[in-house]
Write a protein that holds these residues in place. Structure first.
Motif, PDB file in Angstrom:
ATOM      1  N   ALA A 187       8.575 -29.469 -47.141  1.00 18.26           N
ATOM      2  CA  ALA A 187       7.436 -28.580 -46.924  1.00 18.26           C
ATOM      3  C   ALA A 187       6.411 -29.289 -46.053  1.00 18.26           C
ATOM      4  O   ALA A 187       6.544 -30.481 -45.759  1.00 18.26           O
ATOM      5  CB  ALA A 187       6.818 -28.181 -48.258  1.00 18.26           C
ATOM      6  N   LYS A 188       5.393 -28.541 -45.649  1.00 11.40           N
ATOM      7  CA  LYS A 188       4.284 -29.089 -44.872  1.00 11.40           C
ATOM      8  C   LYS A 188       2.983 -28.697 -45.547  1.00 11.40           C
ATOM      9  O   LYS A 188       2.894 -27.646 -46.178  1.00 11.40           O
ATOM     10  CB  LYS A 188       4.291 -28.551 -43.445  1.00 11.40           C
ATOM     11  CG  LYS A 188       5.429 -29.064 -42.603  1.00 11.40           C
ATOM     12  CD  LYS A 188       5.315 -28.582 -41.181  1.00 11.40           C
ATOM     13  CE  LYS A 188       6.474 -29.164 -40.370  1.00 11.40           C
ATOM     14  NZ  LYS A 188       6.325 -28.860 -38.956  1.00 11.40           N
ATOM     15  N   ALA A 189       1.984 -29.551 -45.395  1.00  8.58           N
ATOM     16  CA  ALA A 189       0.656 -29.258 -45.926  1.00  8.58           C
ATOM     17  C   ALA A 189      -0.385 -29.809 -44.969  1.00  8.58           C
ATOM     18  O   ALA A 189      -0.207 -30.893 -44.406  1.00  8.58           O
ATOM     19  CB  ALA A 189       0.471 -29.899 -47.301  1.00  8.58           C
ATOM     20  N   THR A 190      -1.462 -29.061 -44.786  1.00  2.00           N
ATOM     21  CA  THR A 190      -2.594 -29.547 -44.004  1.00  2.00           C
ATOM     22  C   THR A 190      -3.542 -30.238 -44.964  1.00  2.00           C
ATOM     23  O   THR A 190      -3.927 -29.661 -45.983  1.00  2.00           O
ATOM     24  CB  THR A 190      -3.293 -28.390 -43.278  1.00  2.00           C
ATOM     25  OG1 THR A 190      -2.357 -27.799 -42.377  1.00  2.00           O
ATOM     26  CG2 THR A 190      -4.505 -28.881 -42.508  1.00  2.00           C
ATOM     27  N   LEU A 191      -3.888 -31.485 -44.653  1.00  2.00           N
ATOM     28  CA  LEU A 191      -4.798 -32.261 -45.498  1.00  2.00           C
ATOM     29  C   LEU A 191      -6.090 -32.529 -44.728  1.00  2.00           C
ATOM     30  O   LEU A 191      -6.059 -32.772 -43.523  1.00  2.00           O
ATOM     31  CB  LEU A 191      -4.170 -33.598 -45.882  1.00  2.00           C
ATOM     32  CG  LEU A 191      -2.881 -33.544 -46.693  1.00  2.00           C
ATOM     33  CD1 LEU A 191      -2.366 -34.942 -46.962  1.00  2.00           C
ATOM     34  CD2 LEU A 191      -3.095 -32.819 -47.992  1.00  2.00           C
ATOM     35  N   ALA A 192      -7.204 -32.497 -45.441  1.00  2.00           N
ATOM     36  CA  ALA A 192      -8.510 -32.795 -44.868  1.00  2.00           C
ATOM     37  C   ALA A 192      -9.074 -34.029 -45.553  1.00  2.00           C
ATOM     38  O   ALA A 192      -8.939 -34.196 -46.766  1.00  2.00           O
ATOM     39  CB  ALA A 192      -9.453 -31.618 -45.053  1.00  2.00           C
ATOM     40  N   GLN A 193      -9.696 -34.889 -44.753  1.00  2.00           N
ATOM     41  CA  GLN A 193     -10.321 -36.087 -45.305  1.00  2.00           C
ATOM     42  C   GLN A 193     -11.704 -35.720 -45.816  1.00  2.00           C
ATOM     43  O   GLN A 193     -12.506 -35.132 -45.097  1.00  2.00           O
ATOM     44  CB  GLN A 193     -10.405 -37.170 -44.235  1.00  2.00           C
ATOM     45  CG  GLN A 193     -10.869 -38.507 -44.774  1.00  2.00           C
ATOM     46  CD  GLN A 193     -11.026 -39.514 -43.661  1.00  2.00           C
ATOM     47  OE1 GLN A 193     -11.644 -39.239 -42.644  1.00  2.00           O
ATOM     48  NE2 GLN A 193     -10.442 -40.689 -43.851  1.00  2.00           N
ATOM     49  N   THR A 194     -11.984 -36.060 -47.068  1.00  2.00           N
ATOM     50  CA  THR A 194     -13.273 -35.784 -47.695  1.00  2.00           C
ATOM     51  C   THR A 194     -13.870 -37.117 -48.152  1.00  2.00           C
ATOM     52  O   THR A 194     -13.190 -38.145 -48.105  1.00  2.00           O
ATOM     53  CB  THR A 194     -13.117 -34.853 -48.908  1.00  2.00           C
ATOM     54  OG1 THR A 194     -12.449 -35.576 -49.967  1.00  2.00           O
ATOM     55  CG2 THR A 194     -12.324 -33.591 -48.554  1.00  2.00           C
ATOM     56  N   PRO A 195     -15.107 -37.116 -48.598  1.00  2.00           N
ATOM     57  CA  PRO A 195     -15.696 -38.372 -49.097  1.00  2.00           C
ATOM     58  C   PRO A 195     -14.941 -38.992 -50.268  1.00  2.00           C
ATOM     59  O   PRO A 195     -15.043 -40.186 -50.519  1.00  2.00           O
ATOM     60  CB  PRO A 195     -17.113 -37.965 -49.519  1.00  2.00           C
ATOM     61  CG  PRO A 195     -17.429 -36.765 -48.675  1.00  2.00           C
ATOM     62  CD  PRO A 195     -16.116 -36.044 -48.521  1.00  2.00           C
ATOM     63  N   VAL A 196     -14.154 -38.199 -51.004  1.00  2.00           N
ATOM     64  CA  VAL A 196     -13.416 -38.731 -52.143  1.00  2.00           C
ATOM     65  C   VAL A 196     -11.931 -38.918 -51.835  1.00  2.00           C
ATOM     66  O   VAL A 196     -11.126 -39.135 -52.745  1.00  2.00           O
ATOM     67  CB  VAL A 196     -13.592 -37.835 -53.396  1.00  2.00           C
ATOM     68  CG1 VAL A 196     -15.024 -37.862 -53.870  1.00  2.00           C
ATOM     69  CG2 VAL A 196     -13.118 -36.424 -53.127  1.00  2.00           C
ATOM     70  N   GLY A 197     -11.542 -38.810 -50.571  1.00  2.00           N
ATOM     71  CA  GLY A 197     -10.148 -39.003 -50.189  1.00  2.00           C
ATOM     72  C   GLY A 197      -9.575 -37.753 -49.539  1.00  2.00           C
ATOM     73  O   GLY A 197     -10.291 -36.802 -49.235  1.00  2.00           O
ATOM     74  N   TRP A 198      -8.269 -37.753 -49.338  1.00  2.00           N
ATOM     75  CA  TRP A 198      -7.591 -36.617 -48.705  1.00  2.00           C
ATOM     76  C   TRP A 198      -7.359 -35.509 -49.715  1.00  2.00           C
ATOM     77  O   TRP A 198      -7.082 -35.771 -50.880  1.00  2.00           O
ATOM     78  CB  TRP A 198      -6.252 -37.095 -48.123  1.00  2.00           C
ATOM     79  CG  TRP A 198      -6.426 -37.989 -46.954  1.00  2.00           C
ATOM     80  CD1 TRP A 198      -6.492 -39.354 -46.970  1.00  2.00           C
ATOM     81  CD2 TRP A 198      -6.628 -37.601 -45.603  1.00  2.00           C
ATOM     82  NE1 TRP A 198      -6.710 -39.832 -45.701  1.00  2.00           N
ATOM     83  CE2 TRP A 198      -6.784 -38.773 -44.844  1.00  2.00           C
ATOM     84  CE3 TRP A 198      -6.667 -36.380 -44.949  1.00  2.00           C
ATOM     85  CZ2 TRP A 198      -7.005 -38.759 -43.463  1.00  2.00           C
ATOM     86  CZ3 TRP A 198      -6.867 -36.362 -43.567  1.00  2.00           C
ATOM     87  CH2 TRP A 198      -7.031 -37.545 -42.843  1.00  2.00           C
ATOM     88  N   GLN A 199      -7.487 -34.248 -49.243  1.00  2.00           N
ATOM     89  CA  GLN A 199      -7.279 -33.094 -50.114  1.00  2.00           C
ATOM     90  C   GLN A 199      -6.678 -31.949 -49.309  1.00  2.00           C
ATOM     91  O   GLN A 199      -6.874 -31.862 -48.099  1.00  2.00           O
ATOM     92  CB  GLN A 199      -8.595 -32.625 -50.718  1.00  2.00           C
ATOM     93  CG  GLN A 199      -9.238 -33.609 -51.649  1.00  2.00           C
ATOM     94  CD  GLN A 199     -10.540 -33.079 -52.251  1.00  2.00           C
ATOM     95  OE1 GLN A 199     -11.069 -32.066 -51.852  1.00  2.00           O
ATOM     96  NE2 GLN A 199     -11.048 -33.794 -53.245  1.00  2.00           N
ATOM     97  N   ILE A 200      -5.969 -31.064 -50.019  1.00  2.00           N
ATOM     98  CA  ILE A 200      -5.520 -29.817 -49.411  1.00  2.00           C
ATOM     99  C   ILE A 200      -6.659 -28.824 -49.585  1.00  2.00           C
ATOM    100  O   ILE A 200      -7.061 -28.539 -50.717  1.00  2.00           O
ATOM    101  CB  ILE A 200      -4.234 -29.298 -50.089  1.00  2.00           C
ATOM    102  CG1 ILE A 200      -3.081 -30.272 -49.865  1.00  2.00           C
ATOM    103  CG2 ILE A 200      -3.884 -27.916 -49.575  1.00  2.00           C
ATOM    104  CD1 ILE A 200      -1.785 -29.880 -50.556  1.00  2.00           C
ATOM    105  N   PRO A 201      -7.209 -28.316 -48.493  1.00  2.83           N
ATOM    106  CA  PRO A 201      -8.323 -27.345 -48.615  1.00  2.83           C
ATOM    107  C   PRO A 201      -7.853 -26.081 -49.338  1.00  2.83           C
ATOM    108  O   PRO A 201      -6.757 -25.589 -49.099  1.00  2.83           O
ATOM    109  CB  PRO A 201      -8.698 -27.027 -47.178  1.00  2.83           C
ATOM    110  CG  PRO A 201      -8.103 -28.119 -46.352  1.00  2.83           C
ATOM    111  CD  PRO A 201      -6.899 -28.603 -47.101  1.00  2.83           C
TER     112      PRO A 201
END
Length: 185
Positions: free
Chosen positions: A170-184
């Protein structure tokens, strides 16, 4: 005895180079580094709270005359998760949640993904002020209920069968946040 003279400058240079490399690699440490370990953590954490389910917008009681939907729902009846009644006057089958199905209704979730490997990720881009990447990964399904492993349910829901019986990509788009990477969300 032969005496070998070493130049002290090269030792200082080597120590300086090692110190620089240590500091440089330390900058990439932590939850915000774009690496497979952080991506695995982000994807696994997301799917602990977002299980895979058969339905996203189905409400019960549910009525259908569609043969494909009837086959799917009948597999859940056979697994004792739904009850079925026929509305002969309007030629539809009516499905309600059986006592054993109340734990899973209305979405009938069948487990959560657990990453087994990160295959690749795209170069980091900026989107809405956040650094993002698209990650290609493999996963297996964890905490799969018994009903989801039945032959009838797997035949009626082939995508679920594929996800629950082996390793899937599978594929997922991850965003970098102040607490680490997350899936929006």
């Amino acid at each position: 005895m032969k005496i070998v003279h070493r130049k002290p400058v090269s030792g200082v240079l080597t120590a300086t180079t090692l110190a620089f490399l240590t500091l440089a690699s330390g900058c990439n440490a932590g939850k915000s580094a774009p690496n497979p370990a952080n991506f695995t953590l982000a994807i696994n954490n997301h799917f602990l709270d977002h299980p895979d389910c058969l339905f996203s917008d189905t409400r019960f009681p549910f009525e259908t005359s569609d043969p494909a939907k009837t086959k799917q729902m009948d597999s859940l009846v056979k697994s004792l998760l739904l009850d079925k009644s026929l509305e002969a006057s309007i030629h539809v089958s009516r499905y309600t949640v059986a006592p054993a199905g109340t734990r899973y209704a209305p979405r009938f979730c069948y487990g959560h993904r657990q990453v087994t490997s990160i295959d690749s990720f795209t170069p980091i881009t900026i989107n809405d002020g956040f650094k993002e990447t698209t990650v290609s990964y493999n996963y297996t399904m964890k905490e799969v209920p018994v009903w989801a492993m039945s032959h009838d349910v797997q035949a009626a829901f082939p995508e679920m069968a594929r996800a629950t019986t082996g390793q899937v990509s599978a594929k997922a788009t991850l965003a970098q946040t102040p607490v680490g990477w997350q899936i929006p969300d």
